[in-house]
Design a protein around this motif. Structure first.
Motif, PDB file in Angstrom:
ATOM      1  N   HIS A   9      41.272  49.346  32.651  1.00  0.00           N
ATOM      2  CA  HIS A   9      40.762  48.536  33.565  1.00  0.00           C
ATOM      3  C   HIS A   9      42.429  48.543  34.828  1.00  0.00           C
ATOM      4  CE1 HIS A   9      37.310  48.113  31.029  1.00  0.00           C
ATOM      5  NE2 HIS A   9      38.748  47.911  30.036  1.00  0.00           N
ATOM      6  N   SER A  11      43.367  46.236  38.278  1.00  0.00           N
ATOM      7  CA  SER A  11      43.764  44.723  39.393  1.00  0.00           C
ATOM      8  C   SER A  11      44.149  44.953  40.692  1.00  0.00           C
ATOM      9  CB  SER A  11      44.868  43.627  39.155  1.00  0.00           C
ATOM     10  OG  SER A  11      45.449  43.919  38.431  1.00  0.00           O
ATOM     11  N   LYS A  13      45.317  43.863  44.896  1.00  0.00           N
ATOM     12  CA  LYS A  13      46.404  42.880  44.981  1.00  0.00           C
ATOM     13  C   LYS A  13      45.727  42.363  46.418  1.00  0.00           C
ATOM     14  CE  LYS A  13      50.097  43.405  42.173  1.00  0.00           C
ATOM     15  NZ  LYS A  13      49.569  44.874  41.779  1.00  0.00           N
ATOM     16  N   ARG A 125      40.994  42.191  43.651  1.00  0.00           N
ATOM     17  CA  ARG A 125      40.131  42.269  42.024  1.00  0.00           C
ATOM     18  C   ARG A 125      41.185  42.240  40.993  1.00  0.00           C
ATOM     19  NH1 ARG A 125      34.236  42.715  42.771  1.00  0.00           N
ATOM     20  NH2 ARG A 125      33.445  42.980  44.708  1.00  0.00           N
ATOM     21  N   SER A 126      40.469  41.462  40.101  1.00  0.00           N
ATOM     22  CA  SER A 126      41.212  41.455  39.061  1.00  0.00           C
ATOM     23  C   SER A 126      41.003  42.252  37.923  1.00  0.00           C
ATOM     24  CB  SER A 126      41.065  39.883  37.822  1.00  0.00           C
ATOM     25  OG  SER A 126      39.311  39.973  38.248  1.00  0.00           O
ATOM     26  N   ARG A 127      40.055  42.751  38.400  1.00  0.00           N
ATOM     27  CA  ARG A 127      39.395  44.166  37.634  1.00  0.00           C
ATOM     28  C   ARG A 127      38.231  44.533  37.764  1.00  0.00           C
ATOM     29  NH1 ARG A 127      37.454  43.864  31.420  1.00  0.00           N
ATOM     30  NH2 ARG A 127      36.284  45.071  30.693  1.00  0.00           N
TER      31      ARG A 127
END
Length: 137
Positions: A9, A11, A13, A125-127
């Motif tokens: 995964h 992330s 920014k 997206r965080s993941r």
């Protein structure tokens, strides 16, 4: 034939961003134990792209600028009536959500200047998931 699957995964920014994922993919290919075969690098997302190209900051900026020009935000897309991300979906359809590369002698066979990149089109997206399938002997 051996098939090895692993996922990692990342992330992001920014709304649009290039994330280099070469090192993670190369570690997975090494762990797979496959000496000769293929590696499929796949992003199971409808608003991200995966590709291979030179990891040079100005080129990454050029890539993002070209993608923005080809698929501008707010261009009157019907899908924007639901979500404000139709341009990201279009980029995914036309640019692609997977890459296949050869595995030779246990290593990902890429060109001198090729790095694997996830292109975020609907962040941050965080993941973001990246699935790597290594197949061969």
């Amino acid at each position: 034939m051996k098939v090895y699957v692993e996922e990692f995964h990342v992330s992001t920014k920014s709304r649009e961003e290039v994330v280099v994922i070469t090192a993670q993919v190369e570690r997975i290919v090494e762990r797979s134990g496959v000496k000769n075969g293929l590696a499929l690098i796949y992003v199971p997302h409808a608003t991200a792209v995966v590709t291979a190209n030179e990891n040079e900051p100005r080129l990454k900026e050029d890539i993002l600028n070209k993608v923005r020009a080809l698929f501008p935000r707010g261009a009157g897309y019907r899908h924007d009536e639901i979500d404000d991300n139709a341009n990201a979906h279009l980029a995914n359809v036309f640019l692609g959500f997977h890459v296949v590369m050869p595995v030779v002698n246990g290593r990902l066979r890429r060109g001198t200047w090729q790095d694997l990149m996830l292109i975020e089109m609907d962040g941050p997206r965080s993941r973001r998931d990246v699935v790597v399938v290594v197949m061969g002997e």
